[in-house]
Design a protein around this motif. Structure first.
Motif, PDB file in Angstrom:
ATOM      1  N   LEU A   7      13.985   5.617   8.997  1.00 48.67           N
ATOM      2  CA  LEU A   7      12.894   4.715   8.757  1.00 48.67           C
ATOM      3  C   LEU A   7      13.428   3.476   8.067  1.00 48.67           C
ATOM      4  O   LEU A   7      14.388   3.523   7.346  1.00 48.67           O
ATOM      5  N   ASP A   8      12.761   2.405   8.299  1.00 47.34           N
ATOM      6  CA  ASP A   8      13.070   1.154   7.621  1.00 47.34           C
ATOM      7  C   ASP A   8      12.698   1.340   6.156  1.00 47.34           C
ATOM      8  O   ASP A   8      11.569   1.656   5.854  1.00 47.34           O
ATOM      9  N   ARG A   9      13.626   1.098   5.195  1.00 47.19           N
ATOM     10  CA  ARG A   9      13.342   1.453   3.810  1.00 47.19           C
ATOM     11  C   ARG A   9      12.462   0.420   3.130  1.00 47.19           C
ATOM     12  O   ARG A   9      12.937  -0.558   2.587  1.00 47.19           O
ATOM     13  N   GLN A  10      11.166   0.624   3.227  1.00 45.05           N
ATOM     14  CA  GLN A  10      10.192  -0.210   2.523  1.00 45.05           C
ATOM     15  C   GLN A  10       9.740   0.618   1.330  1.00 45.05           C
ATOM     16  O   GLN A  10       8.884   1.468   1.426  1.00 45.05           O
ATOM     17  N   ASP A  28       6.178  -5.782   9.436  1.00 39.94           N
ATOM     18  CA  ASP A  28       5.316  -5.687  10.604  1.00 39.94           C
ATOM     19  C   ASP A  28       6.175  -5.633  11.853  1.00 39.94           C
ATOM     20  O   ASP A  28       6.576  -6.645  12.398  1.00 39.94           O
ATOM     21  N   GLY A  29       6.475  -4.436  12.290  1.00 35.37           N
ATOM     22  CA  GLY A  29       7.362  -4.268  13.426  1.00 35.37           C
ATOM     23  C   GLY A  29       6.816  -4.791  14.727  1.00 35.37           C
ATOM     24  O   GLY A  29       7.574  -5.066  15.644  1.00 35.37           O
ATOM     25  N   PHE A  30       5.494  -4.926  14.833  1.00 37.56           N
ATOM     26  CA  PHE A  30       4.925  -5.339  16.100  1.00 37.56           C
ATOM     27  C   PHE A  30       4.882  -6.850  16.281  1.00 37.56           C
ATOM     28  O   PHE A  30       4.490  -7.328  17.336  1.00 37.56           O
ATOM     29  N   CYS A  31       5.231  -7.629  15.255  1.00 33.68           N
ATOM     30  CA  CYS A  31       5.282  -9.079  15.460  1.00 33.68           C
ATOM     31  C   CYS A  31       6.476  -9.668  14.714  1.00 33.68           C
ATOM     32  O   CYS A  31       6.379 -10.716  14.101  1.00 33.68           O
ATOM     33  N   SER A  61       2.862  -5.247  22.173  1.00 36.27           N
ATOM     34  CA  SER A  61       2.826  -6.067  20.963  1.00 36.27           C
ATOM     35  C   SER A  61       1.436  -6.642  20.695  1.00 36.27           C
ATOM     36  O   SER A  61       1.279  -7.440  19.776  1.00 36.27           O
ATOM     37  N   ARG A  62       0.470  -6.237  21.474  1.00 34.52           N
ATOM     38  CA  ARG A  62      -0.864  -6.816  21.353  1.00 34.52           C
ATOM     39  C   ARG A  62      -1.457  -6.593  19.973  1.00 34.52           C
ATOM     40  O   ARG A  62      -1.206  -5.591  19.311  1.00 34.52           O
ATOM     41  N   ILE A  63      -2.280  -7.540  19.564  1.00 29.69           N
ATOM     42  CA  ILE A  63      -2.820  -7.540  18.205  1.00 29.69           C
ATOM     43  C   ILE A  63      -3.709  -6.330  17.936  1.00 29.69           C
ATOM     44  O   ILE A  63      -3.748  -5.811  16.819  1.00 29.69           O
ATOM     45  N   TYR A  96       9.525   8.326  -4.330  1.00 29.35           N
ATOM     46  CA  TYR A  96       9.161   7.086  -3.642  1.00 29.35           C
ATOM     47  C   TYR A  96       8.682   7.394  -2.227  1.00 29.35           C
ATOM     48  O   TYR A  96       8.841   8.504  -1.715  1.00 29.35           O
ATOM     49  N   ILE A  97       8.087   6.396  -1.615  1.00 25.91           N
ATOM     50  CA  ILE A  97       7.576   6.501  -0.250  1.00 25.91           C
ATOM     51  C   ILE A  97       8.057   5.281   0.530  1.00 25.91           C
ATOM     52  O   ILE A  97       8.118   4.175   0.000  1.00 25.91           O
ATOM     53  N   CYS A  98       8.428   5.503   1.785  1.00 18.97           N
ATOM     54  CA  CYS A  98       8.753   4.374   2.649  1.00 18.97           C
ATOM     55  C   CYS A  98       8.033   4.566   3.979  1.00 18.97           C
ATOM     56  O   CYS A  98       7.615   5.676   4.323  1.00 18.97           O
ATOM     57  N   SER A  99       7.862   3.491   4.721  1.00 16.79           N
ATOM     58  CA  SER A  99       7.129   3.580   5.981  1.00 16.79           C
ATOM     59  C   SER A  99       7.672   2.567   6.968  1.00 16.79           C
ATOM     60  O   SER A  99       8.372   1.623   6.601  1.00 16.79           O
ATOM     61  N   ARG A 100       7.320   2.794   8.239  1.00 17.12           N
ATOM     62  CA  ARG A 100       7.685   1.830   9.271  1.00 17.12           C
ATOM     63  C   ARG A 100       6.706   1.939  10.434  1.00 17.12           C
ATOM     64  O   ARG A 100       6.034   2.947  10.619  1.00 17.12           O
ATOM     65  N   ILE A 101       6.628   0.859  11.187  1.00 12.93           N
ATOM     66  CA  ILE A 101       5.886   0.848  12.445  1.00 12.93           C
ATOM     67  C   ILE A 101       6.898   0.661  13.565  1.00 12.93           C
ATOM     68  O   ILE A 101       7.761  -0.223  13.496  1.00 12.93           O
ATOM     69  N   LYS A 102       6.817   1.498  14.569  1.00 15.00           N
ATOM     70  CA  LYS A 102       7.792   1.457  15.661  1.00 15.00           C
ATOM     71  C   LYS A 102       7.698   0.126  16.395  1.00 15.00           C
ATOM     72  O   LYS A 102       6.602  -0.334  16.757  1.00 15.00           O
ATOM     73  N   LEU A 103       8.852  -0.488  16.625  1.00 12.35           N
ATOM     74  CA  LEU A 103       8.891  -1.768  17.334  1.00 12.35           C
ATOM     75  C   LEU A 103       8.489  -1.589  18.792  1.00 12.35           C
ATOM     76  O   LEU A 103       8.678  -0.513  19.368  1.00 12.35           O
ATOM     77  N   PRO A 104       7.936  -2.625  19.429  1.00 13.23           N
ATOM     78  CA  PRO A 104       7.525  -2.520  20.837  1.00 13.23           C
ATOM     79  C   PRO A 104       8.671  -2.092  21.751  1.00 13.23           C
ATOM     80  O   PRO A 104       8.479  -1.266  22.645  1.00 13.23           O
ATOM     81  N   GLU A 105       9.873  -2.637  21.520  1.00 16.72           N
ATOM     82  CA  GLU A 105      11.020  -2.269  22.357  1.00 16.72           C
ATOM     83  C   GLU A 105      11.354  -0.793  22.215  1.00 16.72           C
ATOM     84  O   GLU A 105      11.628  -0.098  23.196  1.00 16.72           O
TER      85      GLU A 105
END
Length: 266
Positions: A7-10, A28-31, A61-63, A96-105
């Motif tokens: 995961l992306d370490r946020q 924001d992985g989608f934009c 990638s739609r909003i 701690y907690i980290c999170s990510r949103i999967k990129l469109p690709e």
């Protein structure tokens, strides 16, 4: 059996055992203009296949999709903020907690790999890790406490669970994975994957993730064996640390009991 894990370490800072969401920098992985060849204005190949690929990435990638997955991520982070610490012992469960949103690709690659339609509907209904949240706990017992608490939430339904602590993966990975589906409001029908690990489990998993891509240089079998041995050794340390905490808590309960008995005799 003994309870002995990317995961992306946020990272979300912990203040007195609570999450301070006011300092979160949303990734924001989608934009992300750095990863979207269309948004970045880079040269795009003119082949039909390349154009179709760009169209599919744009579709994912739609909003509206971005808003849905961001909503469930935010909702889950807010929910975890409410996890009740053990006030009596003074121990905090979550480091701690980290999170990510999967990129469109990445989403498109997964849909293709699973031979699924490369559409918004598939991204939301067939792929369950568009949103990923990782919770890092101090001790193994804390992992199971958070797991039980999450499974009891009325606003989320448990879809799938994998216990890699009681039953580690062959490579030595340990952790608990939950797939939850939102049941109410704007999160309804959207999935989120939760990964639960101890600090020690996350330490091994993070290093293994870096090292496993180097296995092609030779001696792959030997390195896999060494990584597995390291995982077992780290799990043993995890268990020892849990035992130490259990002893401390038992002594504190005894002291509290003696104090109560002494007070009653007065």
């Amino acid at each position: 059996s003994s309870r002995k894990h990317r995961l992306d370490r946020q990272r979300l800072p912990i203040l007195r055992g609570r999450l301070d969401l006011s300092t979160v920098r949303v990734h924001d992985g989608f934009c992300d203009r750095e990863t979207d060849p269309v948004a970045a204005g880079r040269g795009i190949p003119r082949s039909v296949g390349a154009v179709e690929t760009v169209k599919k990435v744009r579709e994912l990638s739609r909003i509206d999709l971005r808003c849905r997955v961001e909503t469930v991520r935010t909702d889950m982070l807010e929910l975890l903020k409410k996890f009740p610490d053990d006030q009596r012992s003074g121990f905090h469960a979550v480091q701690y907690i980290c999170s990510r949103i999967k990129l469109p690709e990445s989403m498109m690659e997964k849909l293709k790999r699973k031979a699924l339609p490369e559409t918004l509907e598939s991204a939301l209904c067939e792929v369950h890790d568009a949103v990923g949240v990782r919770v890092i706990c101090y001790f193994a017992d804390d992992v199971f406490r958070v797991e039980k608490w999450l499974k009891s939430q009325e606003n989320y339904e448990l879809v799938k669970e994998k216990d890699y602590i009681s039953y580690p993966k062959p490579n030595g990975y340990r952790g608990i994975h939950l797939i939850l589906r939102g049941m109410t409001g704007k999160t309804a029908g959207t999935y989120v994957e939760i990964q639960l690990r101890t600090i020690a489990m996350d330490f091994w998993a993070s290093l293994e993730h870096q090292l496993k891509y180097k296995k092609e240089i030779g001696h792959a079998a030997m390195m896999s064996g060494e990584l597995k041995q390291c995982a077992d050794d780290i799990a043993s340390v995890d268990l020892s640390m849990q035992t130490i905490r259990d002893i401390i808590e038992a002594e504190e309960r005894k002291a509290l009991s003696r104090g109560s008995a002494h007070g009653s005799r007065k």
